[in-house]
Every structure is written in C-alpha cells, then in structure tokens.
Design a protein around this motif. Structure first.
Motif, short mmCIF file in Angstrom:
data_model
loop_
_atom_site.label_atom_id
_atom_site.label_comp_id
_atom_site.label_asym_id
_atom_site.label_seq_id
_atom_site.Cartn_x
_atom_site.Cartn_y
_atom_site.Cartn_z
N UNK A 1 -46.99 -13.53 -48.56
CA UNK A 1 -46.19 -14.11 -48.82
C UNK A 1 -46.51 -14.36 -50.45
N UNK A 2 -47.49 -13.90 -50.77
CA UNK A 2 -47.77 -14.10 -52.39
C UNK A 2 -48.56 -12.99 -52.90
N UNK A 3 -48.85 -12.95 -53.84
CA UNK A 3 -49.53 -11.81 -54.71
C UNK A 3 -51.02 -11.62 -54.13
N UNK A 4 -51.85 -12.79 -53.56
CA UNK A 4 -52.98 -12.61 -52.55
C UNK A 4 -52.89 -11.44 -51.93
N UNK A 5 -52.23 -11.58 -51.27
CA UNK A 5 -52.41 -9.80 -50.41
C UNK A 5 -52.18 -8.63 -51.43
N UNK A 6 -51.59 -8.50 -52.74
CA UNK A 6 -51.57 -7.36 -52.75
C UNK A 6 -52.19 -7.25 -54.09
N UNK B 1 -53.79 1.72 -44.81
CA UNK B 1 -54.24 0.35 -43.93
C UNK B 1 -53.71 -0.40 -45.38
N UNK B 2 -54.51 0.23 -46.84
CA UNK B 2 -54.38 -0.74 -48.20
C UNK B 2 -52.91 -0.93 -48.29
N UNK B 3 -52.10 0.27 -48.67
CA UNK B 3 -50.98 0.44 -49.17
C UNK B 3 -49.72 -0.17 -48.25
N UNK B 4 -50.12 0.14 -46.85
CA UNK B 4 -49.28 -0.71 -46.04
C UNK B 4 -49.11 -2.07 -46.09
N UNK B 5 -50.24 -2.51 -46.26
CA UNK B 5 -50.47 -4.42 -46.35
C UNK B 5 -49.71 -4.34 -47.74
N UNK B 6 -49.71 -3.65 -48.76
CA UNK B 6 -48.61 -4.20 -49.97
C UNK B 6 -46.79 -3.77 -49.72
N UNK B 7 -47.10 -3.00 -48.83
CA UNK B 7 -45.36 -2.50 -48.65
C UNK B 7 -45.20 -3.42 -47.68
N UNK B 8 -45.67 -3.98 -46.49
CA UNK B 8 -45.02 -4.56 -45.73
C UNK B 8 -45.53 -5.75 -45.84
#
Length: 85
Positions: free
Chosen positions: A13-18, A78-85
């Motif tokens: 939920x935080x910016x760590x995932x992005x 896959x990395x871009x999908x992790x940012x969006x989702x």
C-alpha cells in the motif's frame, strides 16, 4: 505467518512497492543490455575468426537477442503492472 502478511500488505500500500517495481524494471533493462552486448561481442569475434560463417552467426545472434529482448520486455511490463495495480 500473520506478521508476514501484514508486512506485505503495508509494503504494497505504500511507495515501497512502486520503488521496488522501478528497481526491477531497471535491473531488467540493465540485464538485457549486458546480455545483448555479450552476444554482439561474441558474434563479432566469431565472424572475425571464421568469416565464411558470418550469415549463420548473424542469424543466430539476432534470434538470441530477440529472446533476451522478449524476456526484458516481459519483466518491464510485470514491473509496470505492479506499479499500477
């Protein structure tokens, strides 16, 4: 196990995932660049040693480079999908 799931939910939920997704996309691009560079260098060395086989070497080099690019594009998507989702 419950602690791990709580930590994963907090990180997602935080910016760590992005930040992790951006780091993964960067690593994928760097890895593809290194791989294609090694393929190109090896192909040039092979052509210099055996010029009569340059057509076969070139076609094999293009196939290998395309496979590396495909894997890199897959990782970046896959990395871009992790940012969006």
């Amino acid at each position: 196990m419950i602690t791990l799931s709580i930590l994963l939910q907090a990180a997602a939920s935080m910016a760590v995932a992005k930040m992790g997704a951006a780091f993964g996309a960067g690593l994928a691009a760097i890895g593809a660049g290194i791989g294609i560079g090694k393929i190109g260098g090896s192909a040039l060395e092979s052509i210099a040693r055996q010029p009569e086989a340059s057509g076969d070497i070139r076609s094999n080099m293009i196939v290998a480079a395309a496979l590396i690019e495909g894997a890199a594009f897959f990782a970046i998507i896959i990395c871009l999908l992790a940012i969006v989702l």
